[in-house]
Motif scaffolding. Structure first.
Motif, PDB file in Angstrom:
ATOM      1  N   ALA A  52      14.475  34.102 -14.550  1.00  0.00           N
ATOM      2  CA  ALA A  52      14.318  32.777 -15.147  1.00  0.00           C
ATOM      3  C   ALA A  52      15.323  31.770 -14.600  1.00  0.00           C
ATOM      4  O   ALA A  52      15.021  30.581 -14.499  1.00  0.00           O
ATOM      5  N   ASN A  53      16.524  32.232 -14.220  1.00  0.00           N
ATOM      6  CA  ASN A  53      17.597  31.299 -13.886  1.00  0.00           C
ATOM      7  C   ASN A  53      18.133  31.422 -12.467  1.00  0.00           C
ATOM      8  O   ASN A  53      19.123  30.783 -12.125  1.00  0.00           O
ATOM      9  N   PHE A  54      17.485  32.238 -11.638  1.00  0.00           N
ATOM     10  CA  PHE A  54      17.908  32.354 -10.245  1.00  0.00           C
ATOM     11  C   PHE A  54      16.736  32.863  -9.409  1.00  0.00           C
ATOM     12  O   PHE A  54      15.714  33.309  -9.942  1.00  0.00           O
ATOM     13  N   ALA A  55      16.881  32.772  -8.095  1.00  0.00           N
ATOM     14  CA  ALA A  55      15.833  33.229  -7.186  1.00  0.00           C
ATOM     15  C   ALA A  55      15.908  34.746  -7.061  1.00  0.00           C
ATOM     16  O   ALA A  55      16.870  35.281  -6.516  1.00  0.00           O
ATOM     17  N   GLY A  56      14.908  35.432  -7.583  1.00  0.00           N
ATOM     18  CA  GLY A  56      14.927  36.886  -7.526  1.00  0.00           C
ATOM     19  C   GLY A  56      14.216  37.504  -8.705  1.00  0.00           C
ATOM     20  O   GLY A  56      13.313  36.897  -9.300  1.00  0.00           O
ATOM     21  N   PHE A  57      14.648  38.712  -9.076  1.00  0.00           N
ATOM     22  CA  PHE A  57      13.998  39.461 -10.139  1.00  0.00           C
ATOM     23  C   PHE A  57      15.045  40.038 -11.080  1.00  0.00           C
ATOM     24  O   PHE A  57      16.199  40.245 -10.697  1.00  0.00           O
ATOM     25  N   GLN A  58      14.632  40.317 -12.315  1.00  0.00           N
ATOM     26  CA  GLN A  58      15.559  40.868 -13.289  1.00  0.00           C
ATOM     27  C   GLN A  58      14.851  41.816 -14.239  1.00  0.00           C
ATOM     28  O   GLN A  58      13.638  41.742 -14.432  1.00  0.00           O
ATOM     29  N   GLN A  59      15.633  42.718 -14.807  1.00  0.00           N
ATOM     30  CA  GLN A  59      15.166  43.600 -15.871  1.00  0.00           C
ATOM     31  C   GLN A  59      16.085  43.336 -17.056  1.00  0.00           C
ATOM     32  O   GLN A  59      17.204  43.841 -17.110  1.00  0.00           O
ATOM     33  N   THR A  60      15.613  42.512 -17.970  1.00  0.00           N
ATOM     34  CA  THR A  60      16.441  42.034 -19.068  1.00  0.00           C
ATOM     35  C   THR A  60      16.984  43.179 -19.914  1.00  0.00           C
ATOM     36  O   THR A  60      18.159  43.161 -20.324  1.00  0.00           O
ATOM     37  N   GLN A  61      16.155  44.177 -20.172  1.00  0.00           N
ATOM     38  CA  GLN A  61      16.547  45.273 -21.052  1.00  0.00           C
ATOM     39  C   GLN A  61      17.781  46.011 -20.548  1.00  0.00           C
ATOM     40  O   GLN A  61      18.676  46.358 -21.314  1.00  0.00           O
ATOM     41  N   SER A  62      17.854  46.250 -19.254  1.00  0.00           N
ATOM     42  CA  SER A  62      18.987  46.991 -18.699  1.00  0.00           C
ATOM     43  C   SER A  62      20.105  46.086 -18.187  1.00  0.00           C
ATOM     44  O   SER A  62      21.185  46.575 -17.840  1.00  0.00           O
ATOM     45  N   GLY A  63      19.847  44.785 -18.111  1.00  0.00           N
ATOM     46  CA  GLY A  63      20.852  43.874 -17.570  1.00  0.00           C
ATOM     47  C   GLY A  63      20.993  44.000 -16.063  1.00  0.00           C
ATOM     48  O   GLY A  63      22.063  43.749 -15.504  1.00  0.00           O
ATOM     49  N   SER A  64      19.895  44.393 -15.393  1.00  0.00           N
ATOM     50  CA  SER A  64      19.923  44.575 -13.944  1.00  0.00           C
ATOM     51  C   SER A  64      19.246  43.402 -13.247  1.00  0.00           C
ATOM     52  O   SER A  64      18.374  42.745 -13.827  1.00  0.00           O
ATOM     53  N   SER A  65      19.619  43.140 -12.001  1.00  0.00           N
ATOM     54  CA  SER A  65      19.073  41.970 -11.312  1.00  0.00           C
ATOM     55  C   SER A  65      19.091  42.156  -9.804  1.00  0.00           C
ATOM     56  O   SER A  65      19.853  42.957  -9.260  1.00  0.00           O
TER      57      SER A  65
END
Length: 313
Positions: A52-65
């Protein structure tokens, strides 16, 4: 080193050893997803979604990006700063640096750890580039989630770079400003930071080094004393800054602070005026930084006007 990458051998990735150096040849597949605002495509790990806030991908549940940053300039110059000492100043302890070749481009893959928010994160960083542009892909995950880390490493090393892709530098930006009335020209989007200079180049080739930078925080954080945070950020960016004034500010329904200061540019041994504003919203913040060594009073007013034009899309 070839055994470190055996899990990447698939239909889209071929790895071979050449003169002691790992060579990676990636091709674009239907599974590759273009990262907005960049020339990079990735196959995100299972459970990852567009950030949502940077160019790329994230997994919110684990805090990984996985964050993708386009950097102007030759990889040779970027690689000179890829040292354990340089990363340590940013709180990242690098344990290994490997030299690679990615689709005939020089590359480096770094492994390290960083303490953040009370947790230890493992970081995988891939840097590569061509003559006029470089890319840094930064993957991070909690140290105890090794399976997540394997997916991140595979995604990063499977990156595909399309040199001919036409990139809209504002595509991944969810805010905008107007520089009407100033002589500033848009130059680059670097790591989702909009950079404006007097000649539209980074770094500028003019004696007039007036510039304005606007960026948004990557992750949410609780900031209790917002005024103090603004002052500390200014001193972090300009260690010897003299704060001339600081006051409250509200733009686009977001409250924050703006300050004016004076700093000495040691490289040019010249005094510069500095303007900084930070707007705080939903545990995120937007930061605007203007600096000028020429027609300073007028440019300070221009910086204020540009900041007041800020609005979310």
């Amino acid at each position: 080193m070839i055994h470190r990458f055996t899990f990447l051998i698939s239909l889209f990735l071929n790895i071979c050893a050449a003169y002691g150096q790992v060579t990676i040849t990636n091709i674009s597949t239907p599974e590759h997803i273009p990262v907005a605002g960049t020339k990079v495509s990735l196959i995100p790990p299972k459970g990852f979604e567009k950030a949502a806030n940077f160019a790329g991908f994230q997994q919110t549940q684990s805090g990984s990006s996985i964050m993708v940053m386009s950097i102007p300039g030759q990889f040779e110059k970027l690689s000179a700063g890829l040292t354990k000492e340089a990363f340590l100043t940013q709180g990242v302890e690098i344990s290994e640096i490997e030299t690679l070749k990615l689709n005939d481009m020089p590359a480096a893959f770094l492994t390290g750890t960083q303490n953040a928010h009370g947790n230890v994160y493992t970081k995988f960083i891939l840097c590569f580039g061509k003559n006029d542009e470089s890319v840094m892909i930064n993957g991070a995950f909690p140290q105890n989630l090794q399976e997540v880390g394997k997916g991140i490493k595979q995604a990063i090393l499977g990156a595909y770079f399309d040199a001919d892709r036409k990139v809209d530098p504002f595509e991944a930006i969810d805010y905008e400003i107007s520089t009407t009335g100033s002589k500033l020209i848009f130059a680059k989007n670097v790591a989702n930071s909009l950079i404006y200079t007097m000649d539209g180049k980074v770094p500028t080739e003019l004696a007039d080094r007036t510039s304005y930078i606007l960026t948004k925080s990557f992750s949410k954080m609780e900031i209790e004393d917002k005024k103090l945070y603004c002052l500390n950020r200014a001193k972090q960016l300009y260690p010897e800054i003299r704060i001339d004034s600081v006051g409250q500010l509200s733009v686009d329904g977001i409250a924050g602070y703006e300050l004016l200061g004076t700093a000495n540019n040691k490289k040019f041994d010249q005094e510069e005026k500095v303007y900084m504003a930070i707007l705080f919203s939903d545990n995120l913040y937007y930061i605007m930084i203007g600096s000028s060594n020429n027609d300073m009073a007028s440019n300070m007013q221009n910086f204020k006007s540009i900041t007041k034009s800020f609005k979310r899309k």
